[in-house]
Design an enzyme around this catalytic site. Sequence first.
Site, mmCIF file in Angstrom:
data_model
loop_
_atom_site.group_PDB
_atom_site.id
_atom_site.type_symbol
_atom_site.label_atom_id
_atom_site.label_comp_id
_atom_site.label_asym_id
_atom_site.label_seq_id
_atom_site.Cartn_x
_atom_site.Cartn_y
_atom_site.Cartn_z
ATOM 1 N N GLY A 135 40.380 35.819 44.039
ATOM 2 C CA GLY A 135 40.074 36.911 44.969
ATOM 3 C C GLY A 135 39.072 37.914 44.406
ATOM 4 O O GLY A 135 38.646 38.828 45.099
ATOM 5 N N ASP A 172 33.699 29.530 51.060
ATOM 6 C CA ASP A 172 34.385 28.236 51.028
ATOM 7 C C ASP A 172 35.859 28.394 50.675
ATOM 8 O O ASP A 172 36.726 27.784 51.278
ATOM 9 C CB ASP A 172 33.698 27.268 50.039
ATOM 10 C CG ASP A 172 33.409 27.895 48.676
ATOM 11 O OD1 ASP A 172 33.789 29.072 48.445
ATOM 12 O OD2 ASP A 172 32.801 27.215 47.837
ATOM 13 N N ASP A 220 40.230 32.250 45.718
ATOM 14 C CA ASP A 220 41.045 31.774 44.600
ATOM 15 C C ASP A 220 41.661 33.012 43.925
ATOM 16 O O ASP A 220 42.634 33.556 44.441
ATOM 17 C CB ASP A 220 40.086 30.987 43.687
ATOM 18 C CG ASP A 220 40.771 30.227 42.582
ATOM 19 O OD1 ASP A 220 41.735 29.518 42.854
ATOM 20 O OD2 ASP A 220 40.319 30.330 41.422
#
Length: 175
Positions: free
Chosen positions: A105, A100, A103
């Site tokens: 990572g 999704d 962020d």
Amino acid sequence: MKLDRKPKVLFTINEIAERVKKLGMEISEDYDGEDIVVIPLLRGGFIFASDLVRELKIPVNIDFMTTSSYGHSEVSSGIVEIINDVRTNVKGKNVLIVDDIIDSGYTMEKVVEFVSMKEPESIKICVMLDKPSRREANISPDYVGFTIPDVFIVGYGLNYGDYYRNIPYIFTFDE
Ligand code: IMP
Ligand code: MG
């Protein structure tokens, strides 16, 4: 669970559908003549992945991995665990990991490292949302739906307090 904050729509159902269609075309062209193993990361990646795979025009094998990051739900702890592995043998295959959002990572870094040990032919990353300003791990996605600033996102697979993954559009909260 009732929303205690005012939602603000970032991407509508139509905007999402249009973008996912384009991503599907791009990925299908890039892998033209080959086939791929799509690995959605559960739980957050399931909605985006289910839309995306239906836009792919190449042979697709789908298998799932479940990841979990410990700590407070809005901030990644950096400690990522693989809770469920794929059953598919991906050795020599082209793997596309789908989530999704990327962020910090850390989730993707861990997954890529883990899948690499299975000796696939290639590994690429596709995320619906990218928050590059939050990156801590040295990793970047190959395909991105939308690049967004550092705001907390809900809907289209993303949860808020374990709910709202099923909301078909992407929203944030008014300050
Ligand atoms: P990362 O490991 O920090 O890149 O974060 C990856 C995971 O954190 C995602 O798969 C999501 O489950 C969760 N996450 C990151 N940002 C958000 C957000 O804005 N809303 C909801 N979940 C998020
Ligand atoms: Mg997730």
